[in-house]
Design a protein around this motif. Structure first.
Motif, PDB file in Angstrom:
ATOM      1  N   GLY A   6       0.815  -1.086  -0.003  1.00 66.99           N
ATOM      2  CA  GLY A   6       0.038   0.132   0.059  1.00 66.99           C
ATOM      3  C   GLY A   6       0.829   1.187  -0.057  1.00 66.99           C
ATOM      4  O   GLY A   6       0.480   2.371   0.166  1.00 66.99           O
ATOM      5  N   ALA A   7       2.097   1.222   0.067  1.00 63.07           N
ATOM      6  CA  ALA A   7       2.969   2.445  -0.285  1.00 63.07           C
ATOM      7  C   ALA A   7       2.793   2.975  -1.721  1.00 63.07           C
ATOM      8  O   ALA A   7       3.253   2.570  -2.688  1.00 63.07           O
ATOM      9  CB  ALA A   7       4.415   2.134  -0.147  1.00 63.07           C
ATOM     10  N   ASN A   8       1.725   3.848  -1.876  1.00 56.69           N
ATOM     11  CA  ASN A   8       1.264   4.280  -3.150  1.00 56.69           C
ATOM     12  C   ASN A   8       1.734   5.635  -3.518  1.00 56.69           C
ATOM     13  O   ASN A   8       1.224   6.082  -4.822  1.00 56.69           O
ATOM     14  CB  ASN A   8      -0.331   3.923  -3.348  1.00 56.69           C
ATOM     15  N   MET A   9       2.699   6.284  -2.728  1.00 60.29           N
ATOM     16  CA  MET A   9       3.177   7.747  -3.447  1.00 60.29           C
ATOM     17  C   MET A   9       4.324   7.426  -4.438  1.00 60.29           C
ATOM     18  O   MET A   9       4.859   5.984  -4.603  1.00 60.29           O
ATOM     19  CB  MET A   9       3.471   8.494  -2.380  1.00 60.29           C
ATOM     20  N   ILE A  10       4.843   8.304  -5.053  1.00 66.95           N
ATOM     21  CA  ILE A  10       5.828   8.202  -5.958  1.00 66.95           C
ATOM     22  C   ILE A  10       7.123   7.078  -5.334  1.00 66.95           C
ATOM     23  O   ILE A  10       7.473   6.184  -6.050  1.00 66.95           O
ATOM     24  CB  ILE A  10       6.307   9.270  -6.520  1.00 66.95           C
ATOM     25  N   SER A  11       7.360   7.474  -4.256  1.00 60.41           N
ATOM     26  CA  SER A  11       8.585   6.796  -3.611  1.00 60.41           C
ATOM     27  C   SER A  11       8.297   5.226  -3.589  1.00 60.41           C
ATOM     28  O   SER A  11       9.041   4.055  -3.557  1.00 60.41           O
ATOM     29  CB  SER A  11       8.837   7.325  -2.392  1.00 60.41           C
ATOM     30  N   GLY A  12       6.949   4.987  -3.138  1.00 58.20           N
ATOM     31  CA  GLY A  12       6.546   3.723  -2.871  1.00 58.20           C
ATOM     32  C   GLY A  12       6.538   2.910  -4.202  1.00 58.20           C
ATOM     33  O   GLY A  12       6.728   1.839  -4.417  1.00 58.20           O
ATOM     34  N   VAL A  13       5.856   3.585  -5.228  1.00 55.09           N
ATOM     35  CA  VAL A  13       5.851   2.910  -6.559  1.00 55.09           C
ATOM     36  C   VAL A  13       7.340   2.663  -7.156  1.00 55.09           C
ATOM     37  O   VAL A  13       7.774   1.387  -7.655  1.00 55.09           O
ATOM     38  CB  VAL A  13       5.306   3.919  -7.622  1.00 55.09           C
ATOM     39  N   VAL A  14       8.339   3.499  -6.908  1.00 52.73           N
ATOM     40  CA  VAL A  14       9.524   3.222  -7.319  1.00 52.73           C
ATOM     41  C   VAL A  14      10.486   2.289  -6.473  1.00 52.73           C
ATOM     42  O   VAL A  14      11.121   1.308  -7.163  1.00 52.73           O
ATOM     43  CB  VAL A  14      10.514   4.564  -7.422  1.00 52.73           C
ATOM     44  N   THR A  15      10.007   2.211  -5.153  1.00 52.22           N
ATOM     45  CA  THR A  15      10.566   1.197  -4.516  1.00 52.22           C
ATOM     46  C   THR A  15      10.058  -0.381  -5.000  1.00 52.22           C
ATOM     47  O   THR A  15      11.122  -1.298  -4.808  1.00 52.22           O
ATOM     48  CB  THR A  15      10.285   1.376  -2.796  1.00 52.22           C
ATOM     49  N   ALA A  16       8.875  -0.629  -5.365  1.00 54.85           N
ATOM     50  CA  ALA A  16       8.327  -1.803  -5.868  1.00 54.85           C
ATOM     51  C   ALA A  16       9.201  -2.045  -6.955  1.00 54.85           C
ATOM     52  O   ALA A  16       9.462  -3.176  -7.289  1.00 54.85           O
ATOM     53  CB  ALA A  16       7.010  -1.821  -5.820  1.00 54.85           C
ATOM     54  N   LEU A  17       9.489  -1.267  -7.903  1.00 56.66           N
ATOM     55  CA  LEU A  17      10.062  -1.526  -9.054  1.00 56.66           C
ATOM     56  C   LEU A  17      11.410  -1.891  -9.001  1.00 56.66           C
ATOM     57  O   LEU A  17      12.103  -2.922  -9.240  1.00 56.66           O
ATOM     58  CB  LEU A  17       9.846  -0.503 -10.068  1.00 56.66           C
ATOM     59  N   ILE A  18      12.189  -1.086  -8.014  1.00 60.86           N
ATOM     60  CA  ILE A  18      13.668  -1.625  -7.647  1.00 60.86           C
ATOM     61  C   ILE A  18      13.836  -2.840  -7.096  1.00 60.86           C
ATOM     62  O   ILE A  18      14.750  -3.440  -7.555  1.00 60.86           O
ATOM     63  CB  ILE A  18      13.965  -0.344  -6.628  1.00 60.86           C
ATOM     64  N   LYS A  19      12.788  -3.138  -6.211  1.00 63.70           N
ATOM     65  CA  LYS A  19      12.885  -4.624  -5.715  1.00 63.70           C
ATOM     66  C   LYS A  19      12.713  -5.603  -7.008  1.00 63.70           C
ATOM     67  O   LYS A  19      13.275  -6.597  -6.486  1.00 63.70           O
ATOM     68  CB  LYS A  19      12.065  -4.542  -4.571  1.00 63.70           C
ATOM     69  N   ASP A  20      12.068  -5.314  -7.858  1.00 57.92           N
ATOM     70  CA  ASP A  20      11.670  -6.282  -9.160  1.00 57.92           C
ATOM     71  C   ASP A  20      13.095  -6.192  -9.872  1.00 57.92           C
ATOM     72  O   ASP A  20      12.946  -7.361 -10.726  1.00 57.92           O
ATOM     73  CB  ASP A  20      10.591  -5.866  -9.818  1.00 57.92           C
ATOM     74  N   TRP A  21      13.921  -5.441  -9.919  1.00 57.96           N
ATOM     75  CA  TRP A  21      15.145  -5.474 -10.727  1.00 57.96           C
ATOM     76  C   TRP A  21      16.459  -6.029 -10.125  1.00 57.96           C
ATOM     77  O   TRP A  21      16.659  -5.989  -8.954  1.00 57.96           O
ATOM     78  CB  TRP A  21      15.389  -3.971 -11.295  1.00 57.96           C
ATOM     79  N   THR A  22      17.234  -6.743 -11.104  1.00 58.70           N
ATOM     80  CA  THR A  22      18.550  -7.249 -10.892  1.00 58.70           C
ATOM     81  C   THR A  22      19.625  -6.376 -10.905  1.00 58.70           C
ATOM     82  O   THR A  22      19.356  -5.195 -11.580  1.00 58.70           O
ATOM     83  CB  THR A  22      18.771  -8.731 -11.516  1.00 58.70           C
ATOM     84  N   MET A  23      20.722  -6.605 -10.342  1.00 60.67           N
ATOM     85  CA  MET A  23      21.569  -5.611 -10.619  1.00 60.67           C
ATOM     86  C   MET A  23      22.155  -5.482 -11.761  1.00 60.67           C
ATOM     87  O   MET A  23      23.179  -4.615 -12.162  1.00 60.67           O
ATOM     88  CB  MET A  23      22.824  -5.913  -9.447  1.00 60.67           C
ATOM     89  N   LEU A  24      22.089  -6.432 -12.802  1.00 58.43           N
ATOM     90  CA  LEU A  24      22.340  -6.467 -14.116  1.00 58.43           C
ATOM     91  C   LEU A  24      21.351  -5.780 -14.882  1.00 58.43           C
ATOM     92  O   LEU A  24      21.455  -5.624 -16.176  1.00 58.43           O
ATOM     93  CB  LEU A  24      22.305  -7.947 -14.503  1.00 58.43           C
ATOM     94  N   GLY A  25      20.510  -5.071 -14.440  1.00 57.71           N
ATOM     95  CA  GLY A  25      19.355  -4.057 -15.249  1.00 57.71           C
ATOM     96  C   GLY A  25      18.310  -4.943 -15.832  1.00 57.71           C
ATOM     97  O   GLY A  25      17.969  -4.478 -16.854  1.00 57.71           O
TER      98      GLY A  25
END
Length: 299
Positions: free
Chosen positions: A92-111
């Motif tokens: 439920g973190a639904n502001m811009i920082s929460g949206v970016v956080t969810a996407l960052i966690k889905d990405w690997t360090m290889l991009g």
């Protein structure tokens, strides 16, 4: 993969590394970490939200006042159950920082992103910051109520904000709550829209004392009339002075039972125009281990 899109700026990689490191530290210190990684990453590279979503095959977004988290999590669950790898900001973190956080966690360090589809819950007051950097294929709008007055004292501001943003998203399919005149107003100028609603056997309740939002017609300013209310301003409304009225839903819930569980019949309709009668193309009976009439809208 990000390299194939030619978006490999040094600041992007630093932001991704910093955000993922912040997420790791949050886990180590048993912090929820639903927003902090995004805050840190955006400080390094403010354009990060324009880069990450472009890699996903499909993006579904959910906004509105109530029901966002339930609706977004149900959508993500259904997509995963169908075999599609899906990321969503499920806490439920639904502001811009929460949206970016969810996407960052889905990405690997290889991009590389791990998931095919992103389901993003977006705070109704943050749509101007999240969109149009994020260009959803489908945007679900649940309802608008006067809530969180410390942050959003003006309900009209949020509605007009969404209308302006939708002008920049002409290809996005909207799924709008037909029973809320405020939601219909927000999406009235969009060319690609479908509607959902709830039938009711309740009698007209125009004489009750409940305070309701959106009591005036957005076209002519007259007071809206109702055949019935479901709750709040949600129901079958029409303007007695002009043509504004509840659109015919493409998806209609009826025969609702709310006892030990929630059960109803969902009608999938076919219609030619927004206000034309529809013919039922298919029906399905749904049952959920949830209670509360309002959850019919969320499902």
């Amino acid at each position: 993969m990000l390299r194939s899109q030619g978006q490999t700026t040094v600041r992007f990689w630093i932001a991704l590394l910093t955000g993922k490191s912040a997420a790791l530290l949050c886990r180590l210190f048993r912090h929820s970490g639903t927003s902090l990684p995004g805050v840190v990453a955006l400080k390094v590279y403010p354009q990060l939200l324009s880069v990450l979503p472009a890699a996903y095959e499909r993006i579904v977004a959910v906004t509105g006042t109530n029901g966002k988290t339930t609706t977004a999590n149900l959508l993500a669950h259904l997509l995963r159950s169908s075999g599609s790898s899906t990321v969503n900001n499920h806490e439920g973190a639904n502001m811009i920082s929460g949206v970016v956080t969810a996407l960052i966690k889905d990405w690997t360090m290889l991009g590389e992103r791990r998931s095919q589809i992103a389901v993003l819950e977006v705070d109704e007051g943050s749509v101007g910051k999240v969109f149009p950097s994020v260009k959803p294929d489908l945007l679900v709008v649940t309802n608008y109520f006067r809530d969180q007055l410390d942050r959003y004292s003006d309900l009209d501001h949020n509605i007009n904000l969404l209308r302006r943003i939708l002008d920049e998203l002409p290809q996005t399919l909207l799924l709008l709550n037909a029973d809320d005149p405020l939601v219909v107003t927000a999406g009235c100028d969009h060319s690609v829209a479908s509607y959902y609603g709830v039938a009711s056997e309740q009698k007209d309740q125009t004489g009750d004392c409940e305070i309701r939002e959106g009591s005036l017609c957005p076209d002519c300013g007259a007071f809206l009339a109702y055949n019935y209310y479901n709750y709040g301003q949600l129901g079958a409304y029409y303007c007695p002075n002009c043509t504004f009225r509840r659109p015919v839903p493409d998806f209609l819930a009826s025969e609702i039972q709310d006892d030990d569980y929630l059960e109803f019949i969902l009608h999938v309709c076919q219609r030619k125009g927004r206000n034309e009668n529809c013919s039922t193309a298919d029906t399905v009976r749904l049952r959920a281990q949830m209670r509360g009439f309002y959850n019919v809208y969320n499902i």
